[in-house]
Design a protein around this motif. Sequence first.
Motif, PDB file in Angstrom:
ATOM      1  N   ALA A   6     -96.995   7.465  74.376  1.00 51.94           N
ATOM      2  CA  ALA A   6     -95.912   6.084  75.236  1.00 51.94           C
ATOM      3  C   ALA A   6     -95.774   5.115  73.447  1.00 51.94           C
ATOM      4  CB  ALA A   6     -96.478   5.752  76.136  1.00 51.94           C
ATOM      5  N   GLY A   7     -95.368   3.892  73.532  1.00 52.40           N
ATOM      6  CA  GLY A   7     -95.115   2.894  72.157  1.00 52.40           C
ATOM      7  C   GLY A   7     -96.006   2.666  72.191  1.00 52.40           C
ATOM      8  N   GLY A   8     -96.503   2.726  70.931  1.00 53.14           N
ATOM      9  CA  GLY A   8     -98.048   1.275  71.115  1.00 53.14           C
ATOM     10  C   GLY A   8     -99.166   2.269  71.249  1.00 53.14           C
ATOM     11  N   SER A   9     -99.060   3.537  71.866  1.00 51.22           N
ATOM     12  CA  SER A   9    -100.592   3.805  72.430  1.00 51.22           C
ATOM     13  C   SER A   9    -101.634   4.337  71.529  1.00 51.22           C
ATOM     14  CB  SER A   9     -99.888   5.124  73.723  1.00 51.22           C
ATOM     15  OG  SER A   9     -99.327   5.988  73.002  1.00 51.22           O
ATOM     16  N   PHE A  10    -101.025   4.423  69.840  1.00 52.61           N
ATOM     17  CA  PHE A  10    -101.854   5.177  70.059  1.00 52.61           C
ATOM     18  C   PHE A  10    -103.581   4.330  69.394  1.00 52.61           C
ATOM     19  CE2 PHE A  10     -99.238   2.657  67.199  1.00 52.61           C
ATOM     20  CZ  PHE A  10    -100.578   1.499  65.917  1.00 52.61           C
ATOM     21  N   ILE A  11    -103.233   2.908  69.918  1.00 58.18           N
ATOM     22  CA  ILE A  11    -104.385   1.908  69.361  1.00 58.18           C
ATOM     23  C   ILE A  11    -105.546   1.999  69.952  1.00 58.18           C
ATOM     24  CG2 ILE A  11    -102.907   0.175  70.435  1.00 58.18           C
ATOM     25  CD1 ILE A  11    -104.372   0.091  66.944  1.00 58.18           C
ATOM     26  N   ILE A  12    -104.985   3.211  71.497  1.00 59.22           N
ATOM     27  CA  ILE A  12    -105.906   3.485  72.391  1.00 59.22           C
ATOM     28  C   ILE A  12    -106.553   4.891  73.509  1.00 59.22           C
ATOM     29  CG2 ILE A  12    -105.559   0.563  73.534  1.00 59.22           C
ATOM     30  CD1 ILE A  12    -103.822   2.037  76.017  1.00 59.22           C
ATOM     31  N   GLU A  13    -105.739   5.500  71.942  1.00 57.52           N
ATOM     32  CA  GLU A  13    -105.606   6.948  71.985  1.00 57.52           C
ATOM     33  C   GLU A  13    -106.000   7.709  70.585  1.00 57.52           C
ATOM     34  OE1 GLU A  13    -101.944   8.360  74.500  1.00 57.52           O
ATOM     35  OE2 GLU A  13    -102.374   6.899  75.833  1.00 57.52           O
ATOM     36  N   ASP A  14    -105.696   8.712  70.593  1.00 61.87           N
ATOM     37  CA  ASP A  14    -106.922   9.836  69.789  1.00 61.87           C
ATOM     38  C   ASP A  14    -105.364  11.109  69.571  1.00 61.87           C
ATOM     39  OD1 ASP A  14    -109.792   8.512  69.452  1.00 61.87           O
ATOM     40  OD2 ASP A  14    -110.325  10.424  70.474  1.00 61.87           O
ATOM     41  N   THR A  15    -105.154  11.075  67.984  1.00 58.67           N
ATOM     42  CA  THR A  15    -103.834  11.517  68.673  1.00 58.67           C
ATOM     43  C   THR A  15    -103.892  12.673  67.119  1.00 58.67           C
ATOM     44  OG1 THR A  15    -102.553   9.753  68.182  1.00 58.67           O
ATOM     45  CG2 THR A  15    -101.746  11.570  67.408  1.00 58.67           C
ATOM     46  N   THR A  16    -103.855  14.200  67.211  1.00 59.30           N
ATOM     47  CA  THR A  16    -104.226  14.266  66.928  1.00 59.30           C
ATOM     48  C   THR A  16    -103.177  15.604  66.219  1.00 59.30           C
ATOM     49  OG1 THR A  16    -104.819  16.464  68.686  1.00 59.30           O
ATOM     50  CG2 THR A  16    -106.540  15.243  67.230  1.00 59.30           C
ATOM     51  N   GLU A  17    -102.151  15.618  67.543  1.00 57.32           N
ATOM     52  CA  GLU A  17    -100.423  16.580  67.210  1.00 57.32           C
ATOM     53  C   GLU A  17     -99.468  15.801  66.764  1.00 57.32           C
ATOM     54  OE1 GLU A  17     -99.594  19.820  67.344  1.00 57.32           O
ATOM     55  OE2 GLU A  17    -102.044  20.081  67.099  1.00 57.32           O
ATOM     56  N   VAL A  18     -98.689  15.991  65.217  1.00 59.82           N
ATOM     57  CA  VAL A  18     -97.629  14.674  65.149  1.00 59.82           C
ATOM     58  C   VAL A  18     -96.806  15.578  64.148  1.00 59.82           C
ATOM     59  CG1 VAL A  18     -99.268  12.833  64.759  1.00 59.82           C
ATOM     60  CG2 VAL A  18     -99.047  14.092  62.582  1.00 59.82           C
ATOM     61  N   MET A  19     -95.595  14.897  63.860  1.00 59.52           N
ATOM     62  CA  MET A  19     -95.367  15.501  63.581  1.00 59.52           C
ATOM     63  C   MET A  19     -94.760  15.235  61.947  1.00 59.52           C
ATOM     64  SD  MET A  19     -92.236  17.295  63.027  1.00 59.52           S
ATOM     65  CE  MET A  19     -91.025  18.149  61.249  1.00 59.52           C
ATOM     66  N   MET A 315     -96.520   8.604  58.012  1.00 62.82           N
ATOM     67  CA  MET A 315     -96.326   8.247  59.102  1.00 62.82           C
ATOM     68  C   MET A 315     -94.491   7.881  59.759  1.00 62.82           C
ATOM     69  SD  MET A 315     -95.742   3.730  58.341  1.00 62.82           S
ATOM     70  CE  MET A 315     -97.938   3.404  58.202  1.00 62.82           C
ATOM     71  N   VAL A 316     -93.837   7.995  58.155  1.00 56.69           N
ATOM     72  CA  VAL A 316     -92.435   8.015  58.574  1.00 56.69           C
ATOM     73  C   VAL A 316     -92.091   9.422  59.653  1.00 56.69           C
ATOM     74  CG1 VAL A 316     -90.137   8.163  57.605  1.00 56.69           C
ATOM     75  CG2 VAL A 316     -91.613   6.931  56.674  1.00 56.69           C
ATOM     76  N   TYR A 317     -92.706  10.813  59.204  1.00 56.02           N
ATOM     77  CA  TYR A 317     -92.133  12.165  59.570  1.00 56.02           C
ATOM     78  C   TYR A 317     -93.313  11.814  61.171  1.00 56.02           C
ATOM     79  CZ  TYR A 317     -89.316  13.240  56.258  1.00 56.02           C
ATOM     80  OH  TYR A 317     -88.237  13.124  55.868  1.00 56.02           O
ATOM     81  N   ARG A 318     -94.705  10.903  61.050  1.00 59.99           N
ATOM     82  CA  ARG A 318     -94.621  11.498  62.580  1.00 59.99           C
ATOM     83  C   ARG A 318     -94.341  10.106  63.665  1.00 59.99           C
ATOM     84  NH1 ARG A 318    -100.775   7.447  63.766  1.00 59.99           N
ATOM     85  NH2 ARG A 318    -100.815   8.423  65.970  1.00 59.99           N
ATOM     86  N   THR A 319     -93.557   9.396  63.174  1.00 65.16           N
ATOM     87  CA  THR A 319     -92.482   8.196  64.029  1.00 65.16           C
ATOM     88  C   THR A 319     -91.230   8.329  64.295  1.00 65.16           C
ATOM     89  OG1 THR A 319     -93.779   6.838  63.062  1.00 65.16           O
ATOM     90  CG2 THR A 319     -91.708   6.344  64.225  1.00 65.16           C
ATOM     91  N   ALA A 320     -90.543   9.722  63.415  1.00 60.04           N
ATOM     92  CA  ALA A 320     -89.346  10.714  63.167  1.00 60.04           C
ATOM     93  C   ALA A 320     -89.409  11.862  65.152  1.00 60.04           C
ATOM     94  CB  ALA A 320     -89.006  11.290  62.437  1.00 60.04           C
ATOM     95  N   GLY A 321     -90.923  12.270  64.736  1.00 58.52           N
ATOM     96  CA  GLY A 321     -91.154  13.062  65.875  1.00 58.52           C
ATOM     97  C   GLY A 321     -91.297  12.634  67.729  1.00 58.52           C
ATOM     98  N   LEU A 322     -91.632  11.499  67.298  1.00 58.76           N
ATOM     99  CA  LEU A 322     -91.807  10.764  68.551  1.00 58.76           C
ATOM    100  C   LEU A 322     -90.446  10.371  68.995  1.00 58.76           C
ATOM    101  CD1 LEU A 322     -94.662   8.433  67.731  1.00 58.76           C
ATOM    102  CD2 LEU A 322     -95.320  10.111  69.126  1.00 58.76           C
TER     103      LEU A 322
END
Length: 588
Positions: A6-19, A315-322
């Motif tokens: 979900a958009g903005g969820s990074f601030i309350i969840e741990d993220t390990t998989e990103v593009m 950051m940019v490619y992480r967002t593109a992946g989302l």
Amino acid sequence: MLKTAAGGSFIIEDTTEVMTPDQLTDEQRMIADTTRDFIQGEVLPHDEQIEKLDYELTVDLIRKAGELGLLGADVPEQYNGLELDKVSSTLINEKLAKASSFALSVGAHVGIGTLPIVYFGTEEQKQRYLPDLAIGTKIAAYCLTEPSSGSDAQGAKANAVLSDDKSYYTLSGTKQFITNAGFADVFIVYAKVEGEHFSTFIVEREMEGVSIGPEEKKMGIKGSSTCPLILEDVKVPAENLLWEVGKGHLIAFNILNIGRFKLAAGSVGAAKETIELSAEYANERTQFGRPISSFPLVAKKLAEMNVKTYLLESMVYRTAGLMDEAMREMDNSKPDAGVVAAKAIAEYAIECSINKVFSSETLDSIADEGVQIHGGYGYIQEYKIERIYRDSRINRIFEGTNEINRLLIPGTLLKRAMKGQLPLMEKAQALQSELLSMVPGRKIEGTLEQEEHLIAMAKKMFLMAGGQAVQKYQMKLEQEQEILSHLADMMIQIYAIEGAFARTKQLIEKRGEDKATIAIAMTEIAVHEAFEKIEAWAKDILATMETGDMLRTQLSILKKLGRRTPVNLIAKKRHIAEKVAYASKYVV
């Protein structure tokens, strides 16, 4: 496959998989190569002429880009487009950046100019306009800003009146600072129907009453056209209304989301070019009998430029992946596919604003240091670094000023929390009891273990400061712009360092630690430097809201969250600088 977040969820969840750009497919690399070769072979030989604002040349080159498919990345196949994934279109934007003003002309056309019709056009509108826009036989412009309204877009004065027989609207008004206005054929124009309902129209250059004002004399991006669009009782067919009356603000906000993201993608390319120019110059320029790249203070600049670019690129490619993941199951054959796509992108409105602010300020910083490395020559127009410095400054202004975006980031997060889309307040409340019983954690020694811990603590700092601010000010928080700005900056830094951390962990798995030393060092530097800023912003927020014993208690808790072992940043930056100087370019 990435997990849909979900958009903005990074601030309350741990993220390990990103593009990441380290995961590109052969097809995506081919698209990047095609774009790079086109810029190198067709555009850069005419660079000086483009900068003199040669309309005919720019239009001709845009059409050549269209022949290669570089204008149709986001356009569905049935309208002459390529319908590429967002990672591929991001690569095109990144590689275009070397073309300076020409990149802006293309970007305005394919992004904010064309996408309103892609996402919100009727089938008839799409069939009429998109095939030409996708190959460049027609060029688009986006017309939102007015002389008296910038950030307050809905304060626009442009007016539209529906005829008695409801066959056309009469548009009147002036739009300001319109990119591509000098040669565009199609204008996406925002006006208020009956002076009240903010709406969007497709206006053609040949319509009677349409005229273009003189070119603005700009600080930078001189090779791009920027003129006023003047509408004097222009009769626009009713079928040229985009979406519905009164929905203009939704179109504008959705299109600005993707515009902000595309700006960030271009900034990646410009940042990489700046590092290359600066490293090459630093290696060639000798003082006191040695290249200036060997002096620690110059080397430090190269290292820091590289670290910032690593954060930005991640950051940019992480967002593109989302975005790609959110749109993966979308059925493009359905009539409402465009609106669904726009909603999928709008899910990441927070991330798009984060990309915009971080990219524009990062590129400004990198360009500034690039000029400094060049010394006096950096101030001379013969050297491209001078132009990059001037061109970069506009990025903090258009697509929504950075100040507006800083307010949007926490503001949008809170709105989502209030709607029950994110368990933000629940997390903040749970944190309060956790903080009161905090005890020293386990010993942290492994590679990037401390950095992972600091990212988690940074999120707790955000929840602590943000939760307190919501409790104290409630609905009046939107008036506390300094606090909102600090919260935005905390979110920006957390998103940046977490993306870089996740990318580096993937690189370690792929290459092994011994071949990922640069990425590891960059992540350590970025996390520790960002953490120091995040802690300072949290202190500032708490000190704004409390005094006396309550403040001392909160600062004591904050100090517990901030426990860390300093790392040798100087040695790590020297290691990175050595690699950058040796390669004479951005390195990972």
